[in-house]
Write a protein that holds these residues in place. Structure first.
Motif, PDB file in Angstrom:
ATOM      1  N   THR A 203      -2.694  -5.878  -1.953  1.00  0.00           N
ATOM      2  CA  THR A 203      -2.831  -4.435  -2.157  1.00  0.00           C
ATOM      3  C   THR A 203      -4.321  -4.105  -2.119  1.00  0.00           C
ATOM      4  N   ALA A 204      -4.647  -2.933  -1.577  1.00  0.00           N
ATOM      5  CA  ALA A 204      -6.038  -2.460  -1.566  1.00  0.00           C
ATOM      6  C   ALA A 204      -6.012  -0.949  -1.571  1.00  0.00           C
ATOM      7  N   VAL A 235       2.025  -9.259   3.484  1.00  0.00           N
ATOM      8  CA  VAL A 235       2.749  -8.006   3.257  1.00  0.00           C
ATOM      9  C   VAL A 235       1.843  -7.085   2.454  1.00  0.00           C
ATOM     10  N   TYR A 236       1.660  -5.874   2.953  1.00  0.00           N
ATOM     11  CA  TYR A 236       0.718  -4.925   2.328  1.00  0.00           C
ATOM     12  C   TYR A 236       1.427  -3.597   2.057  1.00  0.00           C
ATOM     13  N   PRO A 237       1.947  -3.414   0.827  1.00  0.00           N
ATOM     14  CA  PRO A 237       2.467  -2.091   0.457  1.00  0.00           C
ATOM     15  C   PRO A 237       1.271  -1.151   0.319  1.00  0.00           C
ATOM     16  N   ILE A 238       1.227  -0.186   1.195  1.00  0.00           N
ATOM     17  CA  ILE A 238      -0.034   0.565   1.315  1.00  0.00           C
ATOM     18  C   ILE A 238      -0.047   1.844   0.488  1.00  0.00           C
ATOM     19  N   ARG A 241      -3.826   6.548  -0.373  1.00  0.00           N
ATOM     20  CA  ARG A 241      -5.268   6.722  -0.144  1.00  0.00           C
ATOM     21  C   ARG A 241      -5.732   5.835   1.020  1.00  0.00           C
ATOM     22  N   ALA A 242      -5.264   4.585   1.051  1.00  0.00           N
ATOM     23  CA  ALA A 242      -5.644   3.647   2.107  1.00  0.00           C
ATOM     24  C   ALA A 242      -4.997   4.064   3.428  1.00  0.00           C
ATOM     25  N   GLU A 243      -3.786   4.560   3.345  1.00  0.00           N
ATOM     26  CA  GLU A 243      -3.098   4.997   4.562  1.00  0.00           C
ATOM     27  C   GLU A 243      -3.851   6.157   5.202  1.00  0.00           C
ATOM     28  N   SER A 244      -4.332   7.072   4.375  1.00  0.00           N
ATOM     29  CA  SER A 244      -5.042   8.199   4.963  1.00  0.00           C
ATOM     30  C   SER A 244      -6.384   7.746   5.551  1.00  0.00           C
ATOM     31  N   VAL A 260       3.834  -1.952   4.628  1.00  0.00           N
ATOM     32  CA  VAL A 260       5.117  -1.400   4.167  1.00  0.00           C
ATOM     33  C   VAL A 260       4.824  -0.272   3.182  1.00  0.00           C
ATOM     34  N   GLU A 261       5.821   0.525   2.910  1.00  0.00           N
ATOM     35  CA  GLU A 261       5.683   1.622   1.946  1.00  0.00           C
ATOM     36  C   GLU A 261       5.311   1.073   0.571  1.00  0.00           C
ATOM     37  N   PRO A 262       4.681   1.890  -0.293  1.00  0.00           N
ATOM     38  CA  PRO A 262       4.516   1.450  -1.688  1.00  0.00           C
ATOM     39  C   PRO A 262       5.884   1.067  -2.241  1.00  0.00           C
TER      40      PRO A 262
END
Ligand code: UD1
Ligand code: UDP
Length: 364
Positions: A203-204, A235-238, A241-244, A260-262
């Motif tokens: 996660t980030a 696997v990175y549930p994003i 803020r990071a997605e934008s 993947v979705e949160p």
């Protein structure tokens, strides 16, 4: 109302759930103010449902904004409700802008403030969270420190010992309560086609990492290279803020990192316990990795959770790809086990014991 609980973001909902459940059990006259800092279902309502929390009596609907706008709107909203409800005690948890607003509003009125998760320090004032922690601790009447280390940090800043109670971290209460449920109920591994012990979870979402194009790009490259070394998928549930940021920047996410979705809480707990390694810049995820016994690499230059590093569960890498690689290798080669430094899962009860005792002095 005797006790008001202020919350507004994903980690506050999760980490205050044990306190809310303890209020319910003891039939305390309490109410919840939701600031609305987080509002997407995947960061908000999904946790109320899964943790079976009551709908907040008050919702400020503040939403996103600059630090000033967001904090100011919450400050006005919280103050108004506190004045109407006249509680004995207000509780806040952690280090977000919702915490800062709740703390400032309460401390200017003649009402006791309790800070859950007090005394954490990264000593990095570039992080907005550090400012929020320091200010909140210094206006709080009751400081619920998760560990002896956090108590010490408070004492070093001149806060009186009588105000501090070491309670453990409520993250453990929530985790112990839900870990088996996650094992029984979550189908996330099958849904994502993952094999236990073979993938990395990341996660980030920190402003200092994902709002900076170069740092975010480095971080992704570092994680991708390290995972390749072990033939593992990431696997990175994003976080939104990071997605934008990804929408804004000219960054290509490497192929072996799957966005993947949160995730909801049970699915995320299942992913954490099944991961070979966790890479993160989150506060709560560093703690959870440590408690479930999965090695962690923290992609930051400092941590306010040094206990995780001391017990051997965590290593700081920053975002330099080579450092990420070295840290991942050293965590996986070490193959260590460690003690959980965050308490026995009764933090919520200890906090309420203290609050009720306090309240008795004022006829709660
Ligand atoms: C906040 C906290 C951070 C905490 C994190 C937990 C502060 C200063 N930061 O960061 O300490 O680790 O919550 O997840 O309080 N957004 C959505 N939907 C939402 C909420 C946010 O899409 O429900 C997007 C918006 O584009 C928004 C951005 O995320 O501008 C940032 O939201 P904000 O609440 O300012 O901070 P977080 O990064 O979530
Ligand atoms: N979490 C979750 N789903 C996810 C990512 C995190 O349920 O997709 C939970 C995680 O179990 C932890 C908390 O969210 O309890 C951490 O929140 P976050 O990383 O947003 O904030 P921080 O702890 O850094 O303030």
């Amino acid at each position: 109302t005797d006790v008001i609980i202020v919350l507004g973001t994903r980690p506050e909902i999760i980490k205050l759930s044990p306190v809310i459940q303890a209020c319910e059990r003891r039939e305390i006259d309490y109410s919840i103010i939701h600031t609305g800092q987080h509002y997407s279902d995947s960061l908000d309502s999904v946790f109320f449902e899964q943790l079976e929390l009551p709908t907040p009596e008050h919702h400020l609907g503040v939403g996103s904004g600059t630090h000033g706008e967001q904090t100011a709107d919450m400050l006005v909203g919280v103050e108004q409700i506190i004045c109407e409800e006249e509680p004995e005690v207000v509780l806040v948890q952690g280090d977000t802008n919702s915490v800062l607003a709740g703390a400032l509003a309460t401390s200017k009125l003649d009402i006791k403030l309790g800070h859950v998760e007090a005394g954490l320090r990264s000593f990095d004032r570039e992080m907005p969270e550090e400012t929020n922690r320091v200010v909140t601790d210094h206006v709080a009447d009751y400081l619920f420190a998760p560990t002896e280390k956090s108590k010490e940090s408070l004492l070093e800043e001149g806060i009186s010992e009588a105000q501090i109670t070491v309670t453990g971290n409520t993250v453990v209460d929530a985790l112990y309560r839900n870990r088996e449920l996650a094992e029984q109920k979550s189908t996330v591994l099958d849904d994502l086609g993952l094999v236990e012990g073979e993938f990395f979870l990341m996660t980030a979402h920190r402003a200092e990492n994902v709002d900076d194009e170069e740092r975010f790009d480095n971080l992704l490259a570092g994680v991708s290279n390290a995972a390749k070394q072990y033939g593992s998928e990431v696997v990175y549930p994003i976080h939104p803020r990071a997605e934008s940021s990804l929408g804004e920047f000219d960054i290509t996410v490497p192929d072996n990192i799957r966005l993947v979705e949160p995730q909801d809480y049970l699915d995320f707990l299942r992913l954490e316990s099944a991961a070979k390694l966790i890479l993160t810049d989150s506060g709560g995820v560093q703690e959870e990795a440590c408690v479930v016994g999965v090695p962690c690499v923290t992609m930051r230059d400092s941590t306010e959770r040094p206990e995780t590093v001391t017990v051997g569960a965590n290593r700081l890498s920053g975002v330099d790809p080579e450092n990420i690689m070295t840290s991942v290798i050293s965590m996986l080669e070490a193959n260590e086990t460690w003690e959980n430094p965050f308490g026995d899962g009764s933090a919520g009860q200890r906090i309420l014991d203290e609050v009720v005792q306090t309240g008795q002095k004022v006829n709660l």
